[in-house]
Every structure is written in structure tokens, then in C-alpha cells.
Design a protein around this motif. Structure first.
Motif, PDB file in Angstrom:
ATOM      1  N   LEU A  47       0.828  -1.045   0.025  1.00 13.42           N
ATOM      2  CA  LEU A  47       0.158  -0.052  -0.144  1.00 13.42           C
ATOM      3  C   LEU A  47       1.000   1.278  -0.124  1.00 13.42           C
ATOM      4  N   GLY A  74      -4.170   1.245  -2.246  1.00 20.56           N
ATOM      5  CA  GLY A  74      -3.228   0.226  -2.719  1.00 20.56           C
ATOM      6  C   GLY A  74      -2.203   0.665  -3.353  1.00 20.56           C
ATOM      7  N   GLU A  78      -5.443  -1.058  -6.283  1.00 19.61           N
ATOM      8  CA  GLU A  78      -6.471  -1.657  -5.968  1.00 19.61           C
ATOM      9  C   GLU A  78      -7.214  -1.657  -4.877  1.00 19.61           C
ATOM     10  N   ASP A  79      -8.460  -2.225  -4.754  1.00 21.31           N
ATOM     11  CA  ASP A  79      -9.176  -1.972  -3.510  1.00 21.31           C
ATOM     12  C   ASP A  79      -8.668  -2.693  -2.274  1.00 21.31           C
ATOM     13  N   ILE A  80      -8.397  -2.104  -1.212  1.00 16.21           N
ATOM     14  CA  ILE A  80      -7.924  -2.801  -0.115  1.00 16.21           C
ATOM     15  C   ILE A  80      -8.866  -3.038   0.842  1.00 16.21           C
ATOM     16  N   ALA A 183      -5.243  -6.803  -4.868  1.00 17.90           N
ATOM     17  CA  ALA A 183      -4.622  -5.980  -3.897  1.00 17.90           C
ATOM     18  C   ALA A 183      -3.615  -6.771  -3.237  1.00 17.90           C
ATOM     19  N   ASP A 211     -11.643   0.595  -5.359  1.00 20.10           N
ATOM     20  CA  ASP A 211     -10.284   0.774  -5.944  1.00 20.10           C
ATOM     21  C   ASP A 211     -10.001   2.455  -6.377  1.00 20.10           C
TER      22      ASP A 211
END
Lengths: 267, 435
Positions: A47, A74, A78-80, A183, A211
Motif C-alpha cells: 500500500l 493500494g 487496487e481495492d484494499i 490487492a 479501488d
């Protein structure tokens, strides 16, 4: 040894294989495998955290000279939220409600102000991931490093740090849930080990995307290149190893010489 | 550490059992001396660190007491007579006179005029018991005379003693003679068992050691003290960490051993890397990894820091600084900017290799000095002395060759390039700038 059915004990035994249906496996997982740990496997979440700050130019007043956003995203946007349940940003006490709890991605706080200060960013994880929160610290930066230059509105001040959250020994259920999520980075599983079939993940399409790929500030995000870093390290190691080899040659040469001199000088 | 060590030394209590072999420790009423006296605030007393105060303290209540109202106090300049003086010297003193009645009796300070009974020996006794290869009778006589005259104030005695003998030697002679005399004159050994000089004989070497240690602790600068405290704290932290790690690792030892060999690939590349520190760091790595795992979640950068510390725990601060200097010279970030797992592993490997390199350098210097001592200056074909700074300051110049070339140039036109000056052969002293 009558009924010592601690979760650990059960976890070591293979699940009762009388009915190896997916259904039974699934119910098992929710019960006892919650605690089941996978040794020597770590999941990490790359991250980036930091801030972007825009100078307000003519509109700047004494107490509102900058607009800024502090965030955790991320590393590849990306979607964390698959791992992170909520993020708590602890702002300076002079702000209204200095403790900001963000429960939905993107995990960020936007404010305006004039001063730089340290922001504690606490990440809370989903219950199957980890009970303990993790704290990051970011020093909010509004003014560019080069103080002599004139303030500009065109380019914001961006300070970002790359880091990775590491979960050593993740629970099996966690691993199964997040398997192949973009992620996260996964280790190679030990050979002969196979995960239970991934539970039907419901986020492909149904769930809204969390994201930061089309984030409004996306153009300012730093891209962190692992390759550059590795290249640098590889070159350095090569240099050091070459030098080590050279020193070894010199030492063995000297040892030989000392030997001959000793024996030669002995009467 | 300063406070407690100084206290130990001042008390002269042995810290190590080996030193106390010949000495039975007296069970002193310690607790009493450690209790905080009344009238001193706790904070002030804490500053003394429990060491007995150098100055006699006066009970505060004594100072606060008001004189009874019917008492008329005056101070007068009066002649005093002291029993401590054998001559008739007339001295004066300010004296507290209550109700016009001057105090009678002896001078109040005369009680401090204590003298020591220094034993006397006859010529026969000396011949039979007291001869010593180092001391003649005349010297011993002189010593005893001075001991009598200065009441065993050995600092003064050493100053007046005509031969150059250390205080410890003088003390040793005096006490051993006295002990021998006591033994010779006693009817039975039981009689002497409790004599302080027999029970706790003077030990010259221990006294020297005590003084050396005391002066070392007392001459420590605040900075050093702070550093010591830091090191002790760090050591404590490491012990605790290892303990925790061991506890955590016990149920599954084999798993840890796998982790211990962090990256087998690089080890096979350099089969002989195993210079001293690497075996140590392996254990450190394993325990650090184990304690990281105990955390359940951590940041990669934090993990890297811990691993770097584990790797440095076996080497000195100087070496750590040199490793960092080398990293900088190589153009490598001290802390990786993109700390992925691979980057961190590589970074640790690099640090390990630099340690190996520094070790080899040390070895080479040692070997060179060994060699040059064999051949007194007739030497010609020594390989180039390595510089302390391995790599030129600009990054990515294949530095190994470079500094050496510079060095050769420095020799100047007066000399032939292949006969270095004798000074050049000696291993270079480390300079502050090399750190």
C-alpha cells in the motif's frame, strides 16, 4: 483424552471425511478453521500512504492556505477494503472532530488548513484477517521541500510512502477468501498443499468497486517501482561480491607468501 | 550503570565470586544505611543514589528549634585550650556563650584527635618473622615511623616515603608486618580469629583493581554513561525478544530452522561467506522472524528494521556505521523506497555481504602487518593495501580499482611505483573520516 476438542486439536486433524461435500467443508471453515493458521506463509498488502496538498493561490487566507488530502491506497490502486475494514485518521486537535473514521474506500480525508503536523493512521482489519490494528504515521506536508521557489498552484506537493502490511501465518479462511485478489501478494503455497475451493466471492461486479484507479487525484500518484530498487541492489551486490572475491585472492596470496617467508627464514 | 557500580566500588564489595574467595563477607547492617533519613525530601535523597553522603547531615529539626526564651546567647572570641596539643600554643575561637557562662571542659573538637596504635617490633621479632626480600629493615623502620607519625594516612606516607613505592605496596607491607606480628605474639590462633586485620586481610591486587575500576567509572563522561545505559537497555530488549522468540518457537522448531537460512540461493553463490558473524546472525534472524510472527501483523519496513538490527547485534557501532557508509557509497538507499519482500531480502543480503567484505578487509590488514613484520623493509610485491572506504563516493563506478589508482598517484614522482614507502605497508590506522 475424552473431549479435548480445542480448536487447535481439531485443526491438526484432517476434517472428518465422511461427507466431503462443499457444504460441510464450508460450515467447518466458519467454525473451527477460523483459527487455523498456515505456517510459513505470509500474505502481504502493498500500500501507499501519504498526502497531496494544493496551494490555494489568491484564495489563500491566513488559516486556509492549502487544500489537502491524506489517504491510504493500494500500491497499484487496487481495492484494499477486502482486508481493511476501516481507517482512523487522527488529525491535529485544532480540527473539528479530529478523529476521522473512514469505513468505506477510498480511505482518505480531505481538509484545508495552513499547518503541517503528524497524522496517525490506524488500520483496522476484518475479523478473519487480524484482530490487532496497525498504525502508520505520516507527517502532513504542504510546502515544497525547496523553500526558495515560489508557491505554485499548478503542481501539488505530493508525499507518499510505500509499505506493505504483512500477515504472517494467515488463517486459512482468510487466505481462501482473498485468494488471487489483485490487492494482495501471495506466497507460493508449499507443494502438496491445496486450498479449499475458493468460496464464491461475490464482489466480481455485484459489489461496487473500491479501488482508486480513476481517483480524481490519480494523475499525481507516485508509481513505486520495485524493479528500479532491485536493479540498484543487484548492481551493488555484484560490486561487493567482486570485491570480496578480490580480497579473498589477496589473502590467500599473502598466506602463501607468509608461509614461504616463515619457512625460509627458519635456520 | 554509573551509580550502582560506583557504589559497589566505594563499598569495596566484590561483585564476582572469584574475588571474594578469601574473604568472608560481613553481614553488615545494610538496610539501616539505606533508609531515607528524616528531613530530606525523597527527591533530593534519590539524587544520592543511596550512597552514603560525603558531608555529615544535620537533623533539620535541630536547626528549626528555637532557643528557650530565657536563654541569652552570645558569641565571644575566647582563648581555647585543647588536649590535642602538647605545646602551649594559645589559640582563639568564637565560642557560643549562654547566659554569660562560658563552656568548660576540653575543646569540643579535641575528641577528633584520634591516633592509631602502631605495633612496634623488636630486632629479634624482625629477624624471625618479618624479613622480606623486597623490603630491608631500614625501609620497614622508616615506614612504621611514618605510619605512626601520620596515623596511617597512606597518601601522606607515600608522599614522604623516600623510596618510590606505591600506596598499595606501602599498605601491603604495613599490614602484612602487623599481621605477622599479631600471629607471632598470639598464644593461640583462636585468639586472633576475630581480629579485623586477620579476618579481612589487605589484598593488594584487589585494592589496585578497585581503584582502577573506580577511577574508570568516575571519569566517565555523561555521554558515555548515556551510551552504556542505551546499550544495556538494548541488550535487555534483545534478551527479552529472544526469550519470547524461543518460547514461541519451541513447539515447532523444525519450521524455524527452515526460516533461519534466509536465502539459500545467495549462500550457495558464496560458499565461503561464513566468516564469524554469519552464524551468529542466523540465530538472530530466526529469533527476529519468530518474534515478528508473534505480532500477527506488521509493516514490512518495521520487519526490515528489526532484521537489520538483528544482523548488527553481533558487531560494533563502528562497523554498523561503516556498513551504512558503504551502502551510501554504493548508491543504495539506507532504507529501501519500495520495500517489497524481495527488495528487503536483497537489502539484507547486501548488508550481510558488506559485513563479510569488511571482515575480509580486516583479515587482509592483519595478514599484511604479520607479513611485513617478517620481512623488515626489504619487501617489494605486496598487493595494494585496501582502503577503508571500499567504493569511490560516486555510485556505480566499479570502485574496487579506483581508490587504489589514486593511492598510487599520491606516491609522487620521487619514488618508483612498485616500492612503496615503509609507512605504506603498515595497516592504515582508521581515521574518523572513514567511519
Amino acid at each position: 483424552m475424552t473431549s479435548s476438542s480445542s480448536s487447535k486439536k481439531q485443526a491438526q486433524d484432517p476434517p472428518e471425511t465422511s461427507e466431503p461435500t462443499l457444504k460441510s467443508l464450508k460450515t467447518k471453515m466458519t467454525k473451527s478453521d477460523e483459527k487455523k493458521k498456515l505456517k510459513d506463509i505470509e500474505i502481504s498488502v502493498p500500500l501507499v500512504y501519504g498526502n497531496i496538498a494544493f496551494w490555494l493561490g489568491k484564495k489563500a487566507s491566513e488559516y486556509q492556505s492549502h487544500k489537502w488530502s491524506v489517504y491510504v491506497r493500494g500500491a497499484t490502486n487496487e481495492d484494499i477494503s477486502v482486508v481493511v475494514k476501516k481507517v482512523v485518521f487522527q488529525l491535529h486537535s485544532s480540527f473539528n472532530n479530529p478523529t476521522r473514521v473512514i469505513e468505506e474506500p477510498p480511505f482518505e480525508v480531505s481538509e484545508s488548513g495552513w499547518g503541517e503536523f503528524e497524522i496517525a493512521i490506524t488500520l483496522h482489519f476484518h475479523s478473519d484477517v487480524c484482530d490487532k490494528p496497525l498504525s502508520l504515521y505520516h507527517h502532513l506536508k504542504l510546502y515544497p521541500e525547496d523553500e526558495s521557489g515560489p508557491l505554485t498552484m499548478k503542481k501539488p506537493v505530493v508525499v507518499e510512502h510505500y509499505d506493505e502490511i504483512v500477515f504472517p501465518d494467515p488463517s486459512e479462511s482468510f487466505l481462501a477468501r482473498v485468494q488471487n485478489h489483485p490487492a494482495l501478494t501471495f506466497p507460493r503455497l508449499p507443494s502438496g498443499y491445496s486450498l479449499p475451493a475458493p468460496m464464491q466471492v461475490d464482489d466480481n461486479g455485484k459489489k461496487k468497486r473500491g479501488d482508486t484507479k480513476d481517483h480524481s487525484l490519480g494523475q499525481w500518484f507516485t508509481s513505486f517501482s520495485e524493479a528500479d530498487e532491485l536493479l540498484q541492489l543487484a548492481a551493488a551486490r555484484q560490486q561487493v561480491q567482486a570485491h570480496i572475491a578480490k580480497l579473498r585472492r589477496q589473502i590467500s596470496l599473502l598466506e602463501g607468501q607468509n608461509q614461504t617467508i616463515k619457512t625460509g627464514s627458519d635456520p | 550503570m554509573g551509580g550502582t557500580d560506583a557504589k559497589d566500588i566505594l563499598h569495596g564489595l566484590p561483585k564476582t565470586p572469584s574475588l571474594s574467595l578469601n574473604q568472608e563477607k560481613k553481614s553488615r547492617p545494610h538496610k539501616e544505611s539505606h533508609r531515607k533519613p528524616d528531613g530530606i525530601s525523597r527527591e533530593v535523597y534519590a539524587l544520592t543514589g543511596g550512597v552514603a553522603p560525603l558531608m555529615p547531615s544535620i537533623d533539620v529539626n535541630h536547626l528549626k528549634r528555637r532557643p528557650p526564651p530565657d536563654e541569652k546567647v552570645a558569641w565571644q572570641w575566647l582563648p581555647v585550650k585543647s588536649s590535642a596539643r602538647k605545646d602551649d600554643l594559645q589559640l582563639y575561637h568564637w565560642v557560643r556563650v549562654v547566659n554569660d557562662v562560658p563552656p568548660t571542659g576540653d575543646y569540643s573538637f579535641a575528641k577528633y584527635n584520634k591516633s592509631v596504635d602502631v605495633l612496634k617490633y623488636t630486632d629479634d621479632e624482625y629477624e624471625n618473622h618479618l624479613t622480606d626480600p623486597v623490603w630491608t629493615k631500614e625501609e620497614t623502620d622508616q615506614l612504621f615511623e611514618l605510619c605512626e607519625r601520620f596515623d596511617l594516612r597512606f597518601t601522606v606516607i607515600a608522599d614522604r616515603f623516600p623510596l618510590s613505592r606505591t600506596i598499595e605496596e606501602l599498605k601491603d607491607r604495613y599490614y602484612s608486618v602487623t599481621r605477622a606480628l599479631l600471629r607471632a605474639r598470639a598464644q593461640s590462633p583462636a585468639e586472633l580469629a576475630n581480629h579485623p586485620l586477620i579476618k579481612e586481610p589487605y589484598d593488594m591486587s584487589r585494592d589496585r583493581e578497585r581503584k582502577r575500576a573506580l577511577s574508570m567509572v568516575l571519569s566517565q563522561s555523561r555521554h558515555q554513561e548515556k551510551k552504556d545505559a542505551e546499550i544495556l537497555a538494548e541488550a535487555k530488549r534483545i534478551t527479552e525478544m529472544r526469550l519470547a522468540a524461543r518460547r514461541a518457537a519451541e513447539p515447532d522448531v523444525p519450521a524455524n530452522e527452515n526460516i533461519g537460512s534466509v536465502s539459500p540461493s545467495s549462500n550457495s553463490q558464496l560458499p565461503a561467506t561464513a566468516v564469524a558473524p554469519s552464524t551468529l546472525t542466523m540465530a538472530d534472524y530466526a529469533s527476529t522472524l519468530a518474534s515478528l510472527r508473534m505480532l500477527h501483523v506488521y509493516l514490512r519496513t518495521y520487519g526490515l528494521e528489526q532484521m537489520v538490527q538483528a544482523a548488527s547485534s553481533a558487531v560494533g557501532l563502528r562497523t554498523i556505521k561503516r556498513v551504512e557508509q558503504t551502502l551510501q557509497d554504493l548508491g543504495v538507499n539506507l532504507k529501501p523506497k519500495v520495500p517489497t519482500k524481495t527488495v528487503c531480502d536483497e537489502h539484507l543480503e547486501l548488508r550481510k555481504e558488506i559485513l563479510t567484505l569488511l571482515n575480509l578487509q580486516k583479515q587482509l590488514q592483519y595478514k599484511e602487518s604479520e607479513g611485513s613484520s617478517h620481512r623488515e623493509g626489504t619487501y617489494a610485491a605486496m598487493p595494494d593495501t585496501p582502503k577503508d572506504r571500499v567504493f569511490a563516493s560516486e555510485p556505480f563506478s566499479f570502485g574496487a580499482e579506483r581508490p587504489i589508482k589514486k593511492e598510487q598517484k599520491r606516491k609522487g614522482p620521487g619514488r618508483q611505483a612498485d616500492t612503496p614507502s615503509p609507512a605504506h605497508k603498515r595497516p592504515r590506522k582508521m581515521k574518523a573520516s572513514d567511519l
